[in-house]
Design an enzyme around this catalytic site. Structure first.
Site, mmCIF file in Angstrom:
data_model
loop_
_atom_site.group_PDB
_atom_site.id
_atom_site.type_symbol
_atom_site.label_atom_id
_atom_site.label_comp_id
_atom_site.label_asym_id
_atom_site.label_seq_id
_atom_site.Cartn_x
_atom_site.Cartn_y
_atom_site.Cartn_z
ATOM 1 N N CYS A 1 -10.606 15.547 17.538
ATOM 2 C CA CYS A 1 -10.439 15.956 18.937
ATOM 3 C C CYS A 1 -8.957 15.881 19.271
ATOM 4 C CB CYS A 1 -11.304 15.124 19.878
ATOM 5 S SG CYS A 1 -10.944 13.358 19.895
ATOM 6 N N ARG B 1 -13.907 11.575 22.136
ATOM 7 C CA ARG B 1 -14.997 12.331 21.520
ATOM 8 C C ARG B 1 -15.142 12.091 20.022
ATOM 9 N NH1 ARG B 1 -12.750 17.879 23.799
ATOM 10 N NH2 ARG B 1 -10.867 16.628 23.504
ATOM 11 N N ASP C 1 -13.659 17.730 27.198
ATOM 12 C CA ASP C 1 -12.810 16.544 27.215
ATOM 13 C C ASP C 1 -13.225 15.655 28.407
ATOM 14 O OD1 ASP C 1 -10.807 14.740 27.516
ATOM 15 O OD2 ASP C 1 -9.167 16.193 27.468
HETATM 16 P P1 4NP Z 1 -10.293 12.909 23.242
HETATM 17 O O1 4NP Z 1 -9.940 12.721 24.789
HETATM 18 O O2 4NP Z 1 -9.500 14.114 22.787
HETATM 19 O O3 4NP Z 1 -11.763 13.161 23.274
HETATM 20 O O4 4NP Z 1 -9.894 11.643 22.563
HETATM 21 C C1 4NP Z 1 -8.642 12.630 25.295
HETATM 22 C C2 4NP Z 1 -7.960 11.451 25.210
HETATM 23 C C3 4NP Z 1 -6.697 11.347 25.751
HETATM 24 C C4 4NP Z 1 -6.125 12.431 26.379
HETATM 25 C C5 4NP Z 1 -6.825 13.622 26.465
HETATM 26 C C6 4NP Z 1 -8.076 13.729 25.920
HETATM 27 N N1 4NP Z 1 -4.833 12.320 26.976
HETATM 28 O O5 4NP Z 1 -4.411 13.296 27.606
HETATM 29 O O6 4NP Z 1 -4.204 11.282 26.840
#
Ligand code: 4NP
Length: 157
Positions: A11, A17, A125
């Site tokens: 991800c 995720r 997300d």
């Molecule tokens: P992930 O979610 O891609 O599912 O781990 C996110 C975690 C952090 C961020 C964005 C999405 N961020 O912008 O820091």
């Protein structure tokens, strides 16, 4: 015995995720035949444990993902993994941009394509939302990893 099949969940941050996808996938496969890992395209949360909300929804469902550590996706992951499952279109674009051959690019699959082929759906997300978003992605990833486990076992046996 043949080599293991290696699955990488990807991800953006590798804290929400893909850690859940990794934990779920690993819980459904025989560890003598498969390895499962996860990574993020951004590297912005490198070294961090999964988001508290992912740890909580996993715990609620009997899964402990608290020992995972975020890492950035590497070009060599294309060599080491057989399948790179991505969560959304933006991940797909970022990951396929790093592939150096058509064969590597074919390893990249949007995870919900396994459940809803041809519909091009995203695992959204959940980072800026509430706990409902985490319930939602847990359900999606539970379903997707069920389908993958079934398909992959059939393919290999
Ligand atoms: P992930 O979610 O891609 O599912 O781990 C996110 C975690 C952090 C961020 C964005 C999405 N961020 O912008 O820091």
């Amino acid at each position: 015995m043949s080599e293991k099949t290696n699955i990488l969940m990807v991800c953006l941050g590798n804290i929400c995720r893909s850690p859940l996808a990794e934990g779920l996938m690993r819980s459904k496969l025989n560890f003598t035949k498969f390895t499962v890992d996860s990574a993020g395209t951004s590297g912005g949360h490198k070294g961090q444990a999964p988001d508290k909300r992912s740890i909580a929804i996993a715990n609620k469902n009997g899964l402990d993902i608290s020992n995972q550590k975020s890492r950035k996706l590497l070009e060599e992951d294309f060599k080491n993994f057989d399948f790179l499952y991505v969560m959304d279109q933006s991940n797909y674009n970022d990951v396929t941009a790093l592939a150096s051959t058509e064969e590597e690019k074919k390893k990249v699959i949007k995870i919900l394509d396994e459940v809803f082929p041809g519909e091009n759906l995203d695992v959204p997300d959940p980072y800026y939302g509430g706990s409902q978003g985490f319930e939602n992605i847990y359900r999606m990833l539970d379903r997707a990893t069920d389908v993958i486990a079934q398909k992959i076992d059939n393919r290999i046996e």
